[in-house]
Design a protein around this motif. Structure first.
Motif, PDB file in Angstrom:
ATOM      1  N   CYS A 169       9.282  -1.597  -9.364  1.00 48.64           N
ATOM      2  CA  CYS A 169       9.775  -0.536  -8.520  1.00 48.64           C
ATOM      3  C   CYS A 169      10.850  -1.043  -7.568  1.00 48.64           C
ATOM      4  O   CYS A 169      10.620  -1.937  -6.765  1.00 48.64           O
ATOM      5  N   VAL A 228       0.838  -1.208   0.000  1.00 45.30           N
ATOM      6  CA  VAL A 228       0.000   0.000   0.000  1.00 45.30           C
ATOM      7  C   VAL A 228       0.871   1.256   0.000  1.00 45.30           C
ATOM      8  O   VAL A 228       0.634   2.181  -0.766  1.00 45.30           O
ATOM      9  N   GLU A 229       1.908   1.271   0.811  1.00 47.35           N
ATOM     10  CA  GLU A 229       2.756   2.453   0.918  1.00 47.35           C
ATOM     11  C   GLU A 229       3.560   2.732  -0.346  1.00 47.35           C
ATOM     12  O   GLU A 229       3.662   3.869  -0.775  1.00 47.35           O
ATOM     13  N   TYR A 230       4.154   1.709  -0.956  1.00 45.52           N
ATOM     14  CA  TYR A 230       5.089   1.954  -2.044  1.00 45.52           C
ATOM     15  C   TYR A 230       4.582   1.613  -3.432  1.00 45.52           C
ATOM     16  O   TYR A 230       5.231   1.919  -4.411  1.00 45.52           O
ATOM     17  N   LEU A 249      12.290   0.524  -5.056  1.00 47.53           N
ATOM     18  CA  LEU A 249      12.039   0.888  -3.664  1.00 47.53           C
ATOM     19  C   LEU A 249      11.152  -0.161  -2.999  1.00 47.53           C
ATOM     20  O   LEU A 249      11.386  -0.558  -1.858  1.00 47.53           O
ATOM     21  N   THR A 273       0.614   1.359  -4.127  1.00 43.34           N
ATOM     22  CA  THR A 273      -0.636   2.102  -4.230  1.00 43.34           C
ATOM     23  C   THR A 273      -0.403   3.605  -4.106  1.00 43.34           C
ATOM     24  O   THR A 273      -0.983   4.398  -4.849  1.00 43.34           O
ATOM     25  N   MET A 274       0.474   4.000  -3.167  1.00 46.02           N
ATOM     26  CA  MET A 274       0.699   5.417  -2.925  1.00 46.02           C
ATOM     27  C   MET A 274       1.785   6.005  -3.830  1.00 46.02           C
ATOM     28  O   MET A 274       2.126   7.170  -3.716  1.00 46.02           O
ATOM     29  N   ASN A 275       2.329   5.228  -4.722  1.00 43.71           N
ATOM     30  CA  ASN A 275       3.359   5.731  -5.624  1.00 43.71           C
ATOM     31  C   ASN A 275       2.681   6.399  -6.803  1.00 43.71           C
ATOM     32  O   ASN A 275       1.995   5.749  -7.583  1.00 43.71           O
ATOM     33  N   PRO A 276       2.875   7.719  -6.974  1.00 43.21           N
ATOM     34  CA  PRO A 276       2.144   8.428  -8.023  1.00 43.21           C
ATOM     35  C   PRO A 276       2.621   8.097  -9.443  1.00 43.21           C
ATOM     36  O   PRO A 276       1.930   8.371 -10.410  1.00 43.21           O
ATOM     37  N   ILE A 278       3.505   4.954 -10.570  1.00 38.17           N
ATOM     38  CA  ILE A 278       3.076   3.626 -11.017  1.00 38.17           C
ATOM     39  C   ILE A 278       1.580   3.590 -11.288  1.00 38.17           C
ATOM     40  O   ILE A 278       0.786   4.088 -10.511  1.00 38.17           O
ATOM     41  N   GLN A 314      13.221  -3.210  -2.281  1.00 37.62           N
ATOM     42  CA  GLN A 314      14.108  -2.985  -1.139  1.00 37.62           C
ATOM     43  C   GLN A 314      13.353  -3.106   0.177  1.00 37.62           C
ATOM     44  O   GLN A 314      13.801  -3.755   1.115  1.00 37.62           O
TER      45      GLN A 314
END
Lengths: 145, 161
Positions: free
Chosen positions: A123, A106-108, A125, A110-113, A115, A128
């Motif tokens: 991704c 969700v953080e990296y 990040l 869903t919240m990645n503008p 993707i 990682q």
């Protein structure tokens, strides 16, 4: 706890992500084919499980255990499927998958503008953060044992 | 832990505005035009934000004071942290460095997606420009990203000679 590998599928069955940490037996088919097989099986299994269910509540988690490994799957309401294979003695895997979903996906993703939703995950990040979380869980559980 | 609903909503809204405005733009002039629009959205927000933000505060001493307020109070309120480094040539050029910019935090930890990163700074450039304009400090604001999530904002004050 040992985490062997992990798959993420979109709602319509495309494999968005696959990663292995430890896989002693290599599969004879390509990862794409393996993904299709996995998704098809899970889909059928979910349908079977809900038909045979003696209670009316819909299951969120699904897992099976053989004498060699344990597969755990989480499907949140959005329909994305998270599948993780661990060793048989692992505990807290359901929590782990839940944490992967909430704190990493969700953080990296869903919240990645940058993707797009439903796109194959490339991704760095995300990879990682997922890696860090898995390694932390493995360390944490070996201290507890 | 996730932030409050407003935080999440702002991030999602910002991301959606950026991708909607730049959608299907291929030619360079088209892209430039869309970027201007995005900058203007930030500008008009910044203009009004200044009114709301500074009404309770005493008048600023000088322009350096205003920029320092931008780096500390403004940045904390909007981006949850202070600017990490401020440089100036004392001739109207200021460089603000943020080592962990809020709008880039979830994107990458290095150079992946670098080509798409600048679009995530445009709204903020406008926001800064509008905020300073409302305080009678006209300027031009640009931004650069070398390695995410760090970025720099360049503020060139425009003096009437």
């Amino acid at each position: 706890m040992t985490v062997y590998n992990m798959y993420i599928f979109s709602k319509d069955g495309r494999m968005l992500f696959y990663h292995e940490w430890q896989r002693k037996k290599k599969s004879r088919q390509s990862i794409e084919q393996e993904g299709k097989l996995m998704f098809g099986m899970l889909h059928s299994l979910q349908s079977f499980v809900s038909k045979m269910s003696p209670v009316s509540v819909k299951d969120k988690f699904l897992s099976y255990k053989t004498n060699k490994y344990c597969l755990t799957m989480l499907e949140p309401p959005s329909g994305v499927k998270f599948v993780i294979n661990t060793d048989v003695s692992s505990s807290g895997v359901q929590e782990l998958v839940h944490t992967i979903y909430k704190q990493v996906y969700v953080e990296y993703i869903t919240m990645n503008p940058i993707i797009e939703v439903g796109e194959e995950i490339k991704c760095e990040l995300f990879r990682q953060k997922l890696d860090n979380l898995i390694k932390q869980s493995v360390i944490h559980s070996s201290k507890a044992e | 832990m996730l932030g409050t609903c407003e935080d999440t909503l702002f991030e999602l809204f910002h991301g959606a505005i950026v991708s909607t405005i730049l959608k299907d733009a291929t030619a360079e002039e088209e892209i430039d035009e869309r970027i201007s629009k995005l900058e203007y959205i930030g500008f008009s927000s910044g203009l009004r934000l200044a009114e709301r933000f500074t009404r309770d505060l005493p008048r600023f001493k000088d322009e350096l004071d205003i920029i320092k307020f931008l780096c500390k109070d403004f940045w904390t309120a909007v981006f949850k942290k202070q600017v990490d480094n401020l440089r100036t040539n004392h001739q109207g050029v200021y460089v603000l460095q943020d080592s962990k910019f809020r709008m880039l935090e979830k994107v990458s930890n290095g150079r992946q997606y670098l080509d798409k990163s600048s679009r995530l700074l445009v709204y903020t450039c406008g926001l800064i420009r509008g905020w300073l304009a409302a305080l009678n400090v006209p300027c031009v604001v640009t931004a650069e990203v070398i390695s995410m999530p760090a970025c720099k904002f360049h503020i060139h004050l425009q003096r009437s000679s």
